[in-house]
Write a protein that holds these residues in place. Structure first.
Motif, PDB file in Angstrom:
ATOM      1  N   HIS A   6     -45.661  10.565 -17.358  1.00  0.00           N
ATOM      2  CA  HIS A   6     -46.811  10.527 -16.449  1.00  0.00           C
ATOM      3  C   HIS A   6     -46.692  11.057 -14.926  1.00  0.00           C
ATOM      4  O   HIS A   6     -45.730  10.406 -14.507  1.00  0.00           O
ATOM      5  CB  HIS A   6     -47.289   8.993 -16.439  1.00  0.00           C
ATOM      6  CG  HIS A   6     -47.974   8.368 -17.662  1.00  0.00           C
ATOM      7  ND1 HIS A   6     -49.545   8.941 -18.075  1.00  0.00           N
ATOM      8  CD2 HIS A   6     -47.858   7.858 -18.944  1.00  0.00           C
ATOM      9  CE1 HIS A   6     -49.610   8.514 -19.135  1.00  0.00           C
ATOM     10  NE2 HIS A   6     -48.655   7.939 -19.609  1.00  0.00           N
TER      11      HIS A   6
ATOM     12  N   HIS B 273     -53.719  12.684 -12.480  1.00  0.00           N
ATOM     13  CA  HIS B 273     -52.878  12.180 -13.431  1.00  0.00           C
ATOM     14  C   HIS B 273     -52.719  13.111 -14.608  1.00  0.00           C
ATOM     15  O   HIS B 273     -53.714  13.416 -15.071  1.00  0.00           O
ATOM     16  CB  HIS B 273     -53.449  10.685 -13.882  1.00  0.00           C
ATOM     17  CG  HIS B 273     -52.783  10.037 -14.899  1.00  0.00           C
ATOM     18  ND1 HIS B 273     -51.981   8.977 -14.627  1.00  0.00           N
ATOM     19  CD2 HIS B 273     -52.457  10.230 -16.313  1.00  0.00           C
ATOM     20  CE1 HIS B 273     -51.214   8.558 -15.904  1.00  0.00           C
ATOM     21  NE2 HIS B 273     -51.908   9.469 -16.789  1.00  0.00           N
TER      22      HIS B 273
ATOM     23  N   ILE C 109     -47.143   2.736 -14.906  1.00  0.00           N
ATOM     24  CA  ILE C 109     -47.937   3.978 -14.434  1.00  0.00           C
ATOM     25  C   ILE C 109     -48.585   4.508 -15.741  1.00  0.00           C
ATOM     26  O   ILE C 109     -47.850   4.565 -17.038  1.00  0.00           O
ATOM     27  CB  ILE C 109     -46.806   4.993 -13.980  1.00  0.00           C
ATOM     28  CG1 ILE C 109     -47.752   6.485 -13.431  1.00  0.00           C
ATOM     29  CG2 ILE C 109     -45.593   5.165 -14.707  1.00  0.00           C
ATOM     30  CD1 ILE C 109     -46.829   7.078 -12.483  1.00  0.00           C
ATOM     31  N   GLY C 110     -49.800   4.893 -15.944  1.00  0.00           N
ATOM     32  CA  GLY C 110     -50.650   5.257 -16.936  1.00  0.00           C
ATOM     33  C   GLY C 110     -51.713   5.514 -16.582  1.00  0.00           C
ATOM     34  O   GLY C 110     -52.409   5.891 -15.600  1.00  0.00           O
ATOM     35  N   LEU C 111     -52.669   5.484 -17.794  1.00  0.00           N
ATOM     36  CA  LEU C 111     -54.048   5.997 -17.821  1.00  0.00           C
ATOM     37  C   LEU C 111     -54.927   4.970 -18.612  1.00  0.00           C
ATOM     38  O   LEU C 111     -54.520   4.589 -19.735  1.00  0.00           O
ATOM     39  CB  LEU C 111     -54.164   7.238 -18.277  1.00  0.00           C
ATOM     40  CG  LEU C 111     -55.818   7.852 -18.462  1.00  0.00           C
ATOM     41  CD1 LEU C 111     -56.184   8.178 -17.086  1.00  0.00           C
ATOM     42  CD2 LEU C 111     -55.846   9.196 -19.182  1.00  0.00           C
TER      43      LEU C 111
ATOM     44  N   THR D 247     -58.448   3.711 -20.052  1.00  0.00           N
ATOM     45  CA  THR D 247     -59.730   4.475 -20.809  1.00  0.00           C
ATOM     46  C   THR D 247     -60.736   3.347 -21.151  1.00  0.00           C
ATOM     47  O   THR D 247     -60.270   2.433 -21.934  1.00  0.00           O
ATOM     48  CB  THR D 247     -59.560   5.315 -21.807  1.00  0.00           C
ATOM     49  OG1 THR D 247     -58.903   6.724 -21.541  1.00  0.00           O
ATOM     50  CG2 THR D 247     -61.017   5.895 -22.342  1.00  0.00           C
TER      51      THR D 247
ATOM     52  N   GLN E 177     -62.540   6.758 -16.892  1.00  0.00           N
ATOM     53  CA  GLN E 177     -61.022   6.815 -17.040  1.00  0.00           C
ATOM     54  C   GLN E 177     -60.614   6.385 -15.824  1.00  0.00           C
ATOM     55  O   GLN E 177     -60.906   7.167 -14.577  1.00  0.00           O
ATOM     56  CB  GLN E 177     -60.494   8.229 -17.418  1.00  0.00           C
ATOM     57  CG  GLN E 177     -60.779   8.471 -18.922  1.00  0.00           C
ATOM     58  CD  GLN E 177     -62.124   8.455 -19.473  1.00  0.00           C
ATOM     59  OE1 GLN E 177     -62.673   9.139 -18.719  1.00  0.00           O
ATOM     60  NE2 GLN E 177     -62.417   8.130 -20.424  1.00  0.00           N
ATOM     61  N   ILE E 178     -59.469   5.658 -15.718  1.00  0.00           N
ATOM     62  CA  ILE E 178     -58.812   5.299 -14.197  1.00  0.00           C
ATOM     63  C   ILE E 178     -57.484   5.180 -14.408  1.00  0.00           C
ATOM     64  O   ILE E 178     -56.984   4.385 -15.344  1.00  0.00           O
ATOM     65  CB  ILE E 178     -59.499   3.836 -13.686  1.00  0.00           C
ATOM     66  CG1 ILE E 178     -61.216   3.681 -14.126  1.00  0.00           C
ATOM     67  CG2 ILE E 178     -58.990   3.611 -12.554  1.00  0.00           C
ATOM     68  CD1 ILE E 178     -61.423   2.597 -14.980  1.00  0.00           C
ATOM     69  N   PRO E 179     -56.922   5.995 -13.581  1.00  0.00           N
ATOM     70  CA  PRO E 179     -55.251   6.036 -13.659  1.00  0.00           C
ATOM     71  C   PRO E 179     -54.764   4.725 -13.205  1.00  0.00           C
ATOM     72  O   PRO E 179     -55.238   3.825 -12.333  1.00  0.00           O
ATOM     73  CB  PRO E 179     -54.753   6.988 -12.699  1.00  0.00           C
ATOM     74  CG  PRO E 179     -56.071   7.571 -12.635  1.00  0.00           C
ATOM     75  CD  PRO E 179     -57.215   7.156 -12.669  1.00  0.00           C
ATOM     76  N   ILE E 180     -53.441   4.224 -13.966  1.00  0.00           N
ATOM     77  CA  ILE E 180     -52.949   3.086 -13.398  1.00  0.00           C
ATOM     78  C   ILE E 180     -51.607   3.589 -12.747  1.00  0.00           C
ATOM     79  O   ILE E 180     -50.978   4.516 -13.010  1.00  0.00           O
ATOM     80  CB  ILE E 180     -52.363   2.362 -14.474  1.00  0.00           C
ATOM     81  CG1 ILE E 180     -53.628   2.102 -15.403  1.00  0.00           C
ATOM     82  CG2 ILE E 180     -51.531   1.049 -14.227  1.00  0.00           C
ATOM     83  CD1 ILE E 180     -53.239   1.200 -16.722  1.00  0.00           C
ATOM     84  N   ASN E 181     -51.418   2.796 -11.248  1.00  0.00           N
ATOM     85  CA  ASN E 181     -50.205   3.006 -10.485  1.00  0.00           C
ATOM     86  C   ASN E 181     -49.495   1.846 -10.057  1.00  0.00           C
ATOM     87  O   ASN E 181     -50.558   0.862  -9.852  1.00  0.00           O
ATOM     88  CB  ASN E 181     -50.400   4.047  -9.317  1.00  0.00           C
ATOM     89  CG  ASN E 181     -49.366   4.545  -8.693  1.00  0.00           C
ATOM     90  OD1 ASN E 181     -48.742   3.788  -7.854  1.00  0.00           O
ATOM     91  ND2 ASN E 181     -48.947   5.508  -8.853  1.00  0.00           N
TER      92      ASN E 181
ATOM     93  N   HIS F 141     -58.383   1.173 -23.482  1.00  0.00           N
ATOM     94  CA  HIS F 141     -57.343   1.946 -24.162  1.00  0.00           C
ATOM     95  C   HIS F 141     -56.146   2.273 -22.995  1.00  0.00           C
ATOM     96  O   HIS F 141     -56.695   2.994 -21.973  1.00  0.00           O
ATOM     97  CB  HIS F 141     -57.682   3.023 -24.954  1.00  0.00           C
ATOM     98  CG  HIS F 141     -56.569   4.133 -25.352  1.00  0.00           C
ATOM     99  ND1 HIS F 141     -56.089   3.811 -26.733  1.00  0.00           N
ATOM    100  CD2 HIS F 141     -55.771   4.996 -24.701  1.00  0.00           C
ATOM    101  CE1 HIS F 141     -55.189   4.918 -26.799  1.00  0.00           C
ATOM    102  NE2 HIS F 141     -54.974   5.449 -25.606  1.00  0.00           N
TER     103      HIS F 141
ATOM    104  N   SER G 212     -52.908   4.145 -21.834  1.00  0.00           N
ATOM    105  CA  SER G 212     -51.709   5.045 -22.538  1.00  0.00           C
ATOM    106  C   SER G 212     -50.690   5.044 -21.467  1.00  0.00           C
ATOM    107  O   SER G 212     -50.913   5.027 -20.366  1.00  0.00           O
ATOM    108  CB  SER G 212     -52.095   6.423 -22.829  1.00  0.00           C
ATOM    109  OG  SER G 212     -52.666   7.106 -21.777  1.00  0.00           O
ATOM    110  N   SER G 213     -49.505   5.117 -21.753  1.00  0.00           N
ATOM    111  CA  SER G 213     -48.163   5.115 -20.890  1.00  0.00           C
ATOM    112  C   SER G 213     -47.002   5.837 -21.270  1.00  0.00           C
ATOM    113  O   SER G 213     -47.171   6.115 -22.524  1.00  0.00           O
ATOM    114  CB  SER G 213     -47.832   3.569 -20.527  1.00  0.00           C
ATOM    115  OG  SER G 213     -47.102   3.105 -21.439  1.00  0.00           O
TER     116      SER G 213
END
Lengths: 137, 137, 137
Positions: free
Chosen positions: A3, A134, C35-37, C39, C101-105, C134, C136-137
């Motif tokens: 990522h 991202h 860190i990921g996405l 949904t 969709q929101i990124p994860i940090n 959902h 994903s990482s």
């Protein structure tokens, strides 16, 4: 699975559509990802993201004119403490998008020939808008 | 991590909503992915993607009628060289979507019972519309 | 690569905007993803998802008032067997979003300070709405 994330800042000076396609493409190249998914997320509620025609600038003018009529700043809103363009900005954001997803193939965004990625600024005063790009692969 | 991508071509003949759910479901099956995320991306700016009711076709008629009134082809647009249905098509696309994301669980899209995925063609003449279906797992 | 999925049920009692940000944030924490996405997918066609201002509740009132005028329940629709608020609900869904969709940090959603995630219920009667989250990482 990798990522790759990057914060992108876009300076805006007034209500307009700002083409950020080259900046997103550059981040895709930097990431080195050949096949994957690129998500562009805007961290604001009074500006939005759209994918639209990148050829004739009149298209962007017509879009802006349409939206100005559909969500007029002259209408009466309950939330009016932040200026007459603030509540219309929130509504225009809801009617468009806060994120866009574009697959990556062969190291490039799979955008169509006529597609560009735009930040649509709905506020009149200057802003620095933050986006998170991202890339998953 | 696997990324499975496929180009999908959808022939359209006139302004209408084209149900592509079976074709997307087929690609999900082909991919062999059991748990993941499916992104459908449309490479055009005068057609769009929506997820809507797949049961009563009258819903699609009402949707089309509403959009025809909201973004009239009879209005005056600056960008009018490509026909009276071109600029309205761009606006209708912005008000709907260029991509859709649907999680995959147990090898199937997690669509609700009444949800179908549609290409919404906003131009009258025949087109071949290209979509990229991206599955990450 | 991990895919973490969770079914989320949101009870709604009437047309309104329901803030689900804390529930999504909790699932992100549970997933352990740094860190990921993320949904969020809504399995319905008469309710929608939006990301909007979480500070002044008047913003949500103005949004609801605007949408009530833009897509009136008093208009004549072909599809009217399920009540006068059903077809407007479908149209309001198409004009907003079915997924976000929101990124994860650093283990957190990268939402801006003023951004909240809302289920927008467009039907008057009580519903239990299903979402798939959902990560994903």
């Amino acid at each position: 699975m990798t990522h790759y994330q990057k914060l992108l800042k876009v300076s805006t000076n007034g209500k307009s559509l700002y083409n950020i396609t080259p900046r997103i493409a550059e981040i895709v190249t930097e990431s080195g990802v050949k096949i994957g998914l690129c998500t562009v997320f805007l961290r604001h509620t009074s500006a939005s993201l759209i994918i639209q025609e990148n050829a004739d600038p009149d298209v962007l003018l017509d879009l802006a004119n349409f939206m100005a009529k559909l969500v007029p700043e002259s209408a009466k809103y309950i939330h009016d403490a932040e200026g007459s363009d603030d509540m219309p900005a929130h509504i225009r954001t809801v009617l468009t998008h806060t994120s866009e997803q574009i697959p990556i193939n062969n190291g490039h965004l799979v955008l169509g020939t006529w597609q560009g990625i735009y930040v649509w600024e709905h506020r009149q005063q200057n802003h620095v808008r933050e986006l998170v790009v991202h890339i998953s692969s």
